[in-house]
Every structure is written in C-alpha cells, then in structure tokens.
Design a protein around this motif. Structure first.
Motif, PDB file in Angstrom:
ATOM      1  N   VAL A 144      16.303  -4.742   5.248  1.00  0.00           N
ATOM      2  CA  VAL A 144      15.171  -4.270   6.037  1.00  0.00           C
ATOM      3  C   VAL A 144      15.303  -4.940   7.402  1.00  0.00           C
ATOM      4  CG1 VAL A 144      12.674  -4.036   6.193  1.00  0.00           C
ATOM      5  CG2 VAL A 144      13.773  -4.113   3.935  1.00  0.00           C
TER       6      VAL A 144
ATOM      7  N   GLY B 229      13.380  -1.148  13.427  1.00  0.00           N
ATOM      8  CA  GLY B 229      13.377   0.152  12.767  1.00  0.00           C
ATOM      9  C   GLY B 229      13.502   0.116  11.268  1.00  0.00           C
TER      10      GLY B 229
ATOM     11  N   ARG C   7      12.577   0.347   7.333  1.00  0.00           N
ATOM     12  CA  ARG C   7      11.696   1.194   6.528  1.00  0.00           C
ATOM     13  C   ARG C   7      11.754   0.726   5.071  1.00  0.00           C
ATOM     14  NH1 ARG C   7       9.532   5.485   8.668  1.00  0.00           N
ATOM     15  NH2 ARG C   7       9.215   6.533   6.673  1.00  0.00           N
TER      16      ARG C   7
ATOM     17  N   ASP D  66       9.528   1.660   1.008  1.00  0.00           N
ATOM     18  CA  ASP D  66       8.509   2.469   0.340  1.00  0.00           C
ATOM     19  C   ASP D  66       7.827   1.646  -0.747  1.00  0.00           C
ATOM     20  OD1 ASP D  66      11.081   2.689  -1.061  1.00  0.00           O
ATOM     21  OD2 ASP D  66      10.026   4.053  -2.413  1.00  0.00           O
TER      22      ASP D  66
ATOM     23  N   ASP E  13       6.577  -3.927  -2.335  1.00  0.00           N
ATOM     24  CA  ASP E  13       6.803  -3.373  -1.002  1.00  0.00           C
ATOM     25  C   ASP E  13       7.214  -4.501  -0.071  1.00  0.00           C
ATOM     26  OD1 ASP E  13       6.748  -1.672   1.219  1.00  0.00           O
ATOM     27  OD2 ASP E  13       4.610  -1.211   1.056  1.00  0.00           O
TER      28      ASP E  13
ATOM     29  N   GLY F 156       8.067   6.586   2.471  1.00  0.00           N
ATOM     30  CA  GLY F 156       8.315   5.274   3.054  1.00  0.00           C
ATOM     31  C   GLY F 156       7.480   5.062   4.305  1.00  0.00           C
ATOM     32  N   HIS F 157       7.620   3.874   4.867  1.00  0.00           N
ATOM     33  CA  HIS F 157       6.860   3.513   6.057  1.00  0.00           C
ATOM     34  C   HIS F 157       7.696   2.591   6.919  1.00  0.00           C
ATOM     35  CE1 HIS F 157       6.107  -0.610   4.616  1.00  0.00           C
ATOM     36  NE2 HIS F 157       6.067  -0.046   3.420  1.00  0.00           N
ATOM     37  N   GLU F 158       7.368   2.543   8.192  1.00  0.00           N
ATOM     38  CA  GLU F 158       8.022   1.584   9.069  1.00  0.00           C
ATOM     39  C   GLU F 158       7.538   0.189   8.701  1.00  0.00           C
ATOM     40  OE1 GLU F 158       7.973   2.310  13.265  1.00  0.00           O
ATOM     41  OE2 GLU F 158       8.258   4.461  12.958  1.00  0.00           O
ATOM     42  N   VAL F 159       8.449  -0.751   8.670  1.00  0.00           N
ATOM     43  CA  VAL F 159       8.105  -2.143   8.386  1.00  0.00           C
ATOM     44  C   VAL F 159       8.045  -2.859   9.732  1.00  0.00           C
ATOM     45  CG1 VAL F 159       8.781  -4.282   7.242  1.00  0.00           C
ATOM     46  CG2 VAL F 159       9.232  -2.077   6.133  1.00  0.00           C
TER      47      VAL F 159
END
Length: 130
Positions: free
Chosen positions: A29, A33, A35, A37, A80, A115-118
């Motif tokens: 990660v 940028g 990502r 989930d 997550d 998913g999502h941006e971290v």
C-alpha cells in the motif's frame, strides 16, 4: 516445489496437494495513490509487515502497525488499511478454508468491493517507538 514471485499468489488452484494454506502472497500500500478494500475471509489470515508504517482496522478496532509486526485476523473479522505514514509492504497467509469456505476477499457491503484510496498522512505523535 513451486516458487511464487511478484504478482503471483499461492491459491487453491495452483498449490501443492500437501499444502493446507488457502492463499499466500505479498501486499503493498504505497503512500502515493494506495488503495485497499475493507473485507473479510472465511478463514483466518496472518500478515507479516515487512516495511513501512500505517493504521489498520482489525478485530473491530483501529491499530497502528509497522515493520516487524505480525497481525492475526480471525475468520469473519473485517480488516482494512485505514491510512499509511510510509509505504506498507508485507506478506499474508490465509490459513486454510473450512469445508465450504470461499476464496478471496469477501465484502459485507457491495461498495467495499471497489476499494478506497488510502490516505498518506504524517506520522502521528502517539505512534509507538516514535
């Protein structure tokens, strides 16, 4: 004996017959940028964090994690990566599916599957060993 390198995970379709591990592989990660989930598994999962620092959700609570940590995740527990302070790299093992168990990331909410941006954030003042 098979060797599983970058981009190739051990999975039920290509593991040796004697191997009871469901899946194994690497994760990254990045701070720019990244990502992830929010998901769970039908079996237990173990992470070894090899590099970096971040905050994760596991066992119903957010916790800091860093290089050298081993994270134990029970079957059915949502987990997550919430934020990173340095690129997070590690290794995971799903311990083995119970009878009828499903492979891969399972989602309680369909929106989690995308998913999502971290977010990358500065290292918090209360981070252990800072």
């Amino acid at each position: 004996m098979p060797v599983y390198g970058p981009g190739r995970w051990l999975n039920p379709g290509d593991r040796p017959e004697w191997c009871e591990v469901a899946t194994a592989g690497r994760f990254t990660v990045p701070v720019d940028g990244g990502r992830f989930d929010r998901h769970y598994h039908d079996d237990h999962e173990i992470w070894f964090v090899a590099e970096g620092k971040g905050r994760i959700l596991v066992d119903g609570a957010e916790r800091y994690t860093q290089a050298g940590d081993v994270v134990l995740i029970r079957a059915g527990d949502l987990h997550d990566v919430v934020e990173v302070y340095e690129t997070l790299r590690g290794f995971f093992v799903e311990t083995g599916h119970p009878s009828g168990g499903r492979v891969g990331h399972l989602h309680r909410d369909p929106s989690d599957a995308a998913g999502h941006e971290v977010p990358a954030r500065p290292l918090p003042a209360d981070f252990p060993g800072r």
